[in-house]
Design an enzyme around this catalytic site. Sequence first.
Site, PDB file in Angstrom:
ATOM      1  N   GLY A   1       2.227   2.283  10.476  1.00  0.00           N
ATOM      2  CA  GLY A   1       3.129   3.413  10.264  1.00  0.00           C
ATOM      3  C   GLY A   1       3.825   3.874  11.527  1.00  0.00           C
TER       4      GLY A   1
ATOM      5  CG  HIS B   1      -5.503   2.049   5.059  1.00  0.00           C
ATOM      6  ND1 HIS B   1      -5.034   2.960   5.974  1.00  0.00           N
ATOM      7  CD2 HIS B   1      -4.505   1.147   4.874  1.00  0.00           C
ATOM      8  CE1 HIS B   1      -3.793   2.622   6.314  1.00  0.00           C
ATOM      9  NE2 HIS B   1      -3.455   1.523   5.663  1.00  0.00           N
TER      10      HIS B   1
ATOM     11  CE  LYS C   1       0.874   3.512   4.841  1.00  0.00           C
ATOM     12  NZ  LYS C   1       0.514   3.588   6.243  1.00  0.00           N
TER      13      LYS C   1
ATOM     14  CB  SER D   1       5.142  -1.748  11.774  1.00  0.00           C
ATOM     15  OG  SER D   1       4.683  -0.421  11.964  1.00  0.00           O
TER      16      SER D   1
ATOM     17  CG  ASN E   1      -1.665   1.303   1.400  1.00  0.00           C
ATOM     18  OD1 ASN E   1      -1.926   1.977   0.408  1.00  0.00           O
ATOM     19  ND2 ASN E   1      -2.014   1.661   2.630  1.00  0.00           N
TER      20      ASN E   1
ATOM     21  CD  GLU F   1      -2.543   5.549   6.582  1.00  0.00           C
ATOM     22  OE1 GLU F   1      -2.585   5.652   5.342  1.00  0.00           O
ATOM     23  OE2 GLU F   1      -1.596   5.005   7.186  1.00  0.00           O
TER      24      GLU F   1
ATOM     25  CD  GLU G   1      -3.516  -2.590   7.322  1.00  0.00           C
ATOM     26  OE1 GLU G   1      -2.403  -2.880   6.870  1.00  0.00           O
ATOM     27  OE2 GLU G   1      -4.081  -1.514   7.093  1.00  0.00           O
TER      28      GLU G   1
HETATM   29  C1  PEP Z   1      -0.641   0.036   5.732  1.00  0.00           C
HETATM   30  O1  PEP Z   1      -0.526   1.097   5.139  1.00  0.00           O
HETATM   31  O2  PEP Z   1      -1.629  -0.672   5.574  1.00  0.00           O
HETATM   32  C2  PEP Z   1       0.419  -0.356   6.661  1.00  0.00           C
HETATM   33  C3  PEP Z   1       0.328  -1.502   7.278  1.00  0.00           C
HETATM   34  O3  PEP Z   1       1.468   0.522   6.813  1.00  0.00           O
HETATM   35  P1  PEP Z   1       2.883   0.210   7.510  1.00  0.00           P
HETATM   36  O4  PEP Z   1       3.345  -1.118   6.980  1.00  0.00           O
HETATM   37  O5  PEP Z   1       3.757   1.341   7.110  1.00  0.00           O
HETATM   38  O6  PEP Z   1       2.629   0.140   8.984  1.00  0.00           O
END
Ligand code: PEP
Length: 257
Positions: free
Chosen positions: A176, A98, A15, A216, A13, A100, A170
């Site tokens: 992040g 997501h 972003k 992460s 992803n 975000e 998630e």
């Molecule tokens: C994501 O954007 O879904 C995500 C898991 O980001 P990150 O791996 O940077 O934590």
Amino acid sequence: MNKTLRKAVIAGNWKMNMTPSQTTALINEMKPLVADADCEVVLCVPFVDIAAAIEAAKGSNIKIGAENVHFKASGAFTGEISADMLKETGVEYVVVGHSERRQYFGETDQTVNLRSLAAIKAGLKPIICVGETLEQRELGYTETLLKYQTKMALTNVSAEELKNVVIAYEPVWAIGTGVTATADQADEGNGYVRAAIAEAYGADVAETVTIQYGGSMNAANAAELVSKVNVDGGLIGGASLKAADFSIIVKAASEQK
Ligand code: PEP
């Protein structure tokens, strides 16, 4: 529990990162590194990068996805993109709900459901994100919340349509932040999602659904995370912007059977 009943999917992803020319360069760098993958490899990219991504990925095993989709077919929704528009670009996947988008753009469980239904109707595969905040976890609501979010997101999705749906667990506190859930926490969260699907569709169907972990995940921790029985790959943010790191994660998932 039988992991061979479902396919592992490693999805990046991106972003709000990468211009079209950067997209071409990064995918060209990634292609040889993931060519031997024994799992599905997907890159979900910003709308304006889709054409470059599709072109760069042509002839490779990398599938392209979008990062969001609107739930209406067309109309006065300035700045939005419909599922049919996406389908015609050639993307196969789309991230829906997501955290975000839930946090910054007013996404709700209901709109996540509507977007998922629109994606499925257009022949796209939604990667539906669910996950608890740190506060919800500390209050002991993780299981209740994950089951609720999963069932809400899948309202009016048939068992047949579920074959083209991926769920990503998630935890919001892990996205992040550099803080990864432990492999056991990831397995437990994914297990709650699978239990919710079993309650709604039956255990046999639940065994076949791909449930990713995201938060992460990186080159160093991927192998342990994907070794867990309920973790069928990952949704990767930051580490999907680095070809070498992403390819190590793909390799880790490929070696899990
Ligand atoms: C994501 O954007 O879904 C995500 C898991 O980001 P990150 O791996 O940077 O934590």
